[in-house]
Design a protein around this motif. Structure first.
Motif, PDB file in Angstrom:
ATOM      1  N   MET A 432       0.833  -1.210   0.000  1.00 22.03           N
ATOM      2  CA  MET A 432       0.000   0.000   0.000  1.00 22.03           C
ATOM      3  C   MET A 432       0.866   1.257   0.000  1.00 22.03           C
ATOM      4  SD  MET A 432      -3.037  -0.795   2.731  1.00 22.03           S
ATOM      5  CE  MET A 432      -2.015  -1.271   4.120  1.00 22.03           C
ATOM      6  N   GLY A 433       2.196   1.049   0.037  1.00 20.25           N
ATOM      7  CA  GLY A 433       3.090   2.204   0.051  1.00 20.25           C
ATOM      8  C   GLY A 433       3.446   2.664   1.453  1.00 20.25           C
ATOM      9  N   LEU A 434       3.145   1.849   2.475  1.00 20.62           N
ATOM     10  CA  LEU A 434       3.546   2.191   3.848  1.00 20.62           C
ATOM     11  C   LEU A 434       4.752   1.342   4.214  1.00 20.62           C
ATOM     12  CD1 LEU A 434       0.117   2.178   5.771  1.00 20.62           C
ATOM     13  CD2 LEU A 434       1.378   4.167   4.930  1.00 20.62           C
ATOM     14  N   ASN A 435       5.925   1.956   4.266  1.00 19.73           N
ATOM     15  CA  ASN A 435       7.106   1.138   4.561  1.00 19.73           C
ATOM     16  C   ASN A 435       7.154   0.735   6.015  1.00 19.73           C
ATOM     17  OD1 ASN A 435       7.935   0.981   1.953  1.00 19.73           O
ATOM     18  ND2 ASN A 435       9.040   2.942   2.060  1.00 19.73           N
ATOM     19  N   ASN A 436       6.578   1.595   6.858  1.00 21.49           N
ATOM     20  CA  ASN A 436       6.515   1.265   8.272  1.00 21.49           C
ATOM     21  C   ASN A 436       5.129   0.715   8.573  1.00 21.49           C
ATOM     22  OD1 ASN A 436       8.088   1.149  10.459  1.00 21.49           O
ATOM     23  ND2 ASN A 436       8.187   3.362  10.825  1.00 21.49           N
ATOM     24  N   PRO A 437       5.004  -0.522   9.062  1.00 22.59           N
ATOM     25  CA  PRO A 437       3.654  -1.047   9.309  1.00 22.59           C
ATOM     26  C   PRO A 437       2.932  -0.202  10.356  1.00 22.59           C
ATOM     27  CG  PRO A 437       5.333  -2.531  10.176  1.00 22.59           C
ATOM     28  CD  PRO A 437       6.047  -1.505   9.377  1.00 22.59           C
ATOM     29  N   PRO A 438       1.629   0.072  10.165  1.00 18.70           N
ATOM     30  CA  PRO A 438       0.871   0.881  11.114  1.00 18.70           C
ATOM     31  C   PRO A 438       0.824   0.227  12.495  1.00 18.70           C
ATOM     32  CG  PRO A 438      -0.377   0.505   9.095  1.00 18.70           C
ATOM     33  CD  PRO A 438       0.809  -0.380   9.035  1.00 18.70           C
ATOM     34  N   ALA A 439       0.730   1.078  13.528  1.00 17.38           N
ATOM     35  CA  ALA A 439       0.610   0.554  14.893  1.00 17.38           C
ATOM     36  C   ALA A 439      -0.831   0.101  15.136  1.00 17.38           C
ATOM     37  CB  ALA A 439       0.994   1.641  15.881  1.00 17.38           C
ATOM     38  N   VAL A 440      -0.971  -0.999  15.872  1.00 18.66           N
ATOM     39  CA  VAL A 440      -2.291  -1.559  16.161  1.00 18.66           C
ATOM     40  C   VAL A 440      -2.530  -1.456  17.669  1.00 18.66           C
ATOM     41  CG1 VAL A 440      -3.702  -3.678  15.989  1.00 18.66           C
ATOM     42  CG2 VAL A 440      -2.000  -3.178  14.224  1.00 18.66           C
ATOM     43  N   PRO A 441      -3.756  -1.090  18.087  1.00 21.60           N
ATOM     44  CA  PRO A 441      -4.020  -0.995  19.535  1.00 21.60           C
ATOM     45  C   PRO A 441      -3.678  -2.287  20.267  1.00 21.60           C
ATOM     46  CG  PRO A 441      -5.883  -0.144  18.276  1.00 21.60           C
ATOM     47  CD  PRO A 441      -4.920  -0.724  17.283  1.00 21.60           C
TER      48      PRO A 441
END
Length: 459
Positions: A432-441
Motif C-alpha cells: 500500500m506504500g507504507l514502509n513502516n507497518p501501522p501501529a495496532v491498539p
C-alpha cells in the motif's frame, strides 16, 4: 456367475454411468470416462474386469501363483478399501478369483505375506504402496506381466495429490497389450497427458456429467491468477482496464476480504479514474440500498464489495467478477461467482491469490477453473497505481492493515503461524506504500493472540 453376484449385491438397475460405459468397456476398448463420485462408476469398471479374469484359460489359474490380471489404482486408502469391498461382493459366486488390497499405512510385510499365501488376480492399490511392492517385493514385478486391465480411478485427484511420477512408473511396468480405463470427475490438461502416456490412441471418451449439473454455471469462464502481493493492485487495475476496453457495457464486481479492504480498493480505483461504487457492512443500510439499485440499473460501473452482496443478490448482466484474496470457503467462492452468467448470459470470473493462498485451489479443483495469463504490466501502469496509492488517505491504509491482519489471523491455514502472518501483513503494508507497518491498539493485538510477535507495532 457375475450377474448372480450383481443381483446378490442388491443391484437392479444400471446407473447412467454404467449404461454409458459398460458396452464400450466390454468391447475391450480403452475408455476415458468423465464421471462424478457416487454415480456407480466402481461397478462400471469392476464388472468388465471380473469378466476378463473369469474368461482366462484355467491354465493361468492353476499355477501356484497366478499372475495379477487387473490393477485398480485409487487416490486414497478409503477409496481403495471401498473398491475392494465392492469387488468382493461381485465375486460372491467366483470362488476362484481373489482380491488383494495394498495401501499405505499398513505393514508392508503383512501384505507381502498375504500375497504369497493366497495370490489374488485382482489388485486394488494406492499408487505409492503399489510402487513400493514393484520395487521391493520379490516376484511382484513378474506377476504384473500378466495384467490385462489397468484402471485409474479419480484420475484428477490422483494427479492433484502428486502421484504423477508413481503413475508413470506403474504404467511403464505393465504390459503394453492391455486395456486401460480412466475415470475422472474433471478432465484438465494433466489428465489428458496421462491418457496420452497410458492409453491407446483410439480411446473412447464418454462424458456422463450432465450439462447444467455443474455447481457453477458452465457459461462462466473461471480463471485464477497467482500474483505476489506487491503486484496485486497493479494487476487488478490491468485486468479491469483490459475488461473495460473490450466491453462497452461492462459491469464488474470486485469482491474483497473485509469491509475496510473494500474501502481501500474502492478509493484506489477512484483515484485511478475508474467509475466505482462501494458496498459493505460499514455503510448504512439506506446507502447500500441506493448503491445496489444504481448498480442494478446502470452499465459501465465497477462495484467493489465485501460479502454483503455475495449471496442471492440478482444484479442483471454482470460481465466480470473479480475475487481479491482467498475466499473463506468453497461455497463462498461459488456464490460470488454466481453473480455473473445469470439467466443464460455469459460471464467471466477471476480469483486473484498470492502464492501462500494457493492451497485454496485444492478446494475447488473439481470446478472448471483454469490459470489465466498474466496481464502485461507496463511501467506506466505501475507508476499510475503508485501515484494513486500515494493519494489514498493514510488512516484508510491503517484501517485496511488492521482488518487484513484480523481476516488472515482467523484463517486456519495462514493464521496458524503467527510469525509468518505478521511478515505477510507487513508485505501487505508495503504494497500500500507504507514502509513502516501501522501501529495496532494493544487490546486488538491481545484479542488476536498476537502479543509480542516481532514485526508488529502496538499503540
Amino acid at each position: 456367475m457375475t450377474l448372480k453376484g450383481v443381483k446378490a449385491a442388491g443391484y437392479e438397475r444400471m446407473t447412467a454411468v454404467q449404461e454409458a460405459t459398460l458396452p464400450i468397456i466390454l468391447q475391450g476398448k480403452d475408455v476415458l470416462a468423465k464421471a462424478r463420485t457416487g454415480t456407480g462408476k466402481t461397478v462400471a469398471f469392476l464388472l468388465p474386469a471380473i469378466e476378463v479374469v473369469s474368461k482366462l484359460t484355467p491354465v493361468d489359474c492353476d499355477q501356484k501363483r497366478p499372475p495379477i490380471s487387473v490393477v485398480v489404482v485409487c487416490p486414497t486408502r478409503e477409496l481403495a478399501d471401498q473398491a475392494a469391498v465392492e469387488a468382493n461382493k461381485l465375486l460372491k459366486f467366483h470362488p476362484s478369483i481373489g482380491v488383494q488390497l495394498v495401501i499405505g499405512g499398513t505393514r508392508m510385510a503383512l501384505e507381502q505375506k498375504r500375497m504369497h499365501t493366497n495370490p489374488a488376480q485382482i489388485l486394488v492399490a494406492t499408487p505409492g504402496r503399489l510402487r513400493d511392492h514393484m520395487e521391493n517385493t520379490p516376484g511382484f514385478a513378474t506377476r504384473l506381466m500378466g495384467v490385462k486391465v489397468l484402471i485409474l480411478d479419480e484420475a484428477d485427484r490422483l494427479l492433484d495429490m502428486g502421484f504423477r511420477t508413481d503413475i508413470e512408473k506403474i504404467v511403464a511396468a505393465l504390459p503394453k497389450q492391455r486395456q486401460t480405463l480412466l475415470f475422472s470427475a474433471t478432465v484438465p490438461d494433466e489428465v489428458r497427458q496421462v491418457c496420452y502416456i497410458a492409453m491407446k490412441r483410439d480411446l473412447e471418451f464418454v462424458n456422463t456429467v450432465q450439462e447444467g449439473s455443474e455447481e457453477t454455471h458452465s457459461q462462466v469462464k473461471q480463471m485464477h491468477l497467482i500474483t505476489p502481493l506487491d503486484k496485486q493492485f497493479s494487476i487488478l487495475y490491468g485486468l479491469l482496464k483490459d475488461h473495460i476496453s473490450e466491453n462497452v457495457d461492462y459491469k464488474v464486481i470486485v469482491f474483497c476480504t473485509t469491509a475496510k479492504v473494500t474501502s481501500l480498493i474502492a478509493e484506489l480505483l477512484s483515484e485511478l479514474k475508474l467509475n466505482v461504487r462501494e458496498i459493505h457492512s460499514r455503510k448504512p443500510q439506506s446507502y447500500r440500498t441506493r448503491i445496489s439499485k444504481e448498480f442494478k440499473e446502470s452499465k459501465g460501473l465497477i462495484l467493489v464489495s465485501s460479502d454483503v452482496s455475495a449471496r442471492g443478490v440478482d444484479y442483471p448482466n454482470v460481465t466480470f467478477v473479480v475475487q481479491l484474496g482467498v475466499p473463506s470457503d468453497r461455497e463462498q467462492y461459488i456464490h460470488r461467482l454466481g453473480r455473473t452468467g445469470r439467466k443464460g448470459n455469459e460471464g467471466a470470473g477471476i480469483l486473484l491469490l498470492t502464492p501462500w493462498e494457493e492451497y485454496f485451489l485444492r478446494d475447488i479443483k473439481d470446478l472448471p477453473i483454469t490459470e489465466a495469463t498474466q496481464p502485461l504490466l507496463d511501467l506506466d501502469t505501475k507508476r499510475k497505481v503508485e501515484k494513486a496509492l500515494a493519494h489514498v488517505e493514510v488512516k484508510d491504509k491503517e484501517s485496511a492493515y488492521q482488518a487484513w491482519l484480523g481476516y488472515y489471523n482467523s484463517n486456519r491455514y495462514i493464521g496458524r503461524d503467527k510469525y509468518q502472518l505478521v511478515s505477510l501483513a507487513n508485505e501487505f503494508s508495503r504494497s500500500m506504500g507504507l514502509n513502516n507497518p501501522p501501529a495496532v491498539p494493544k487490546l486488538v493485538l491481545r484479542k488476536m493472540g498476537l502479543n509480542n510477535i516481532p514485526g508488529l507495532r502496538s499503540k
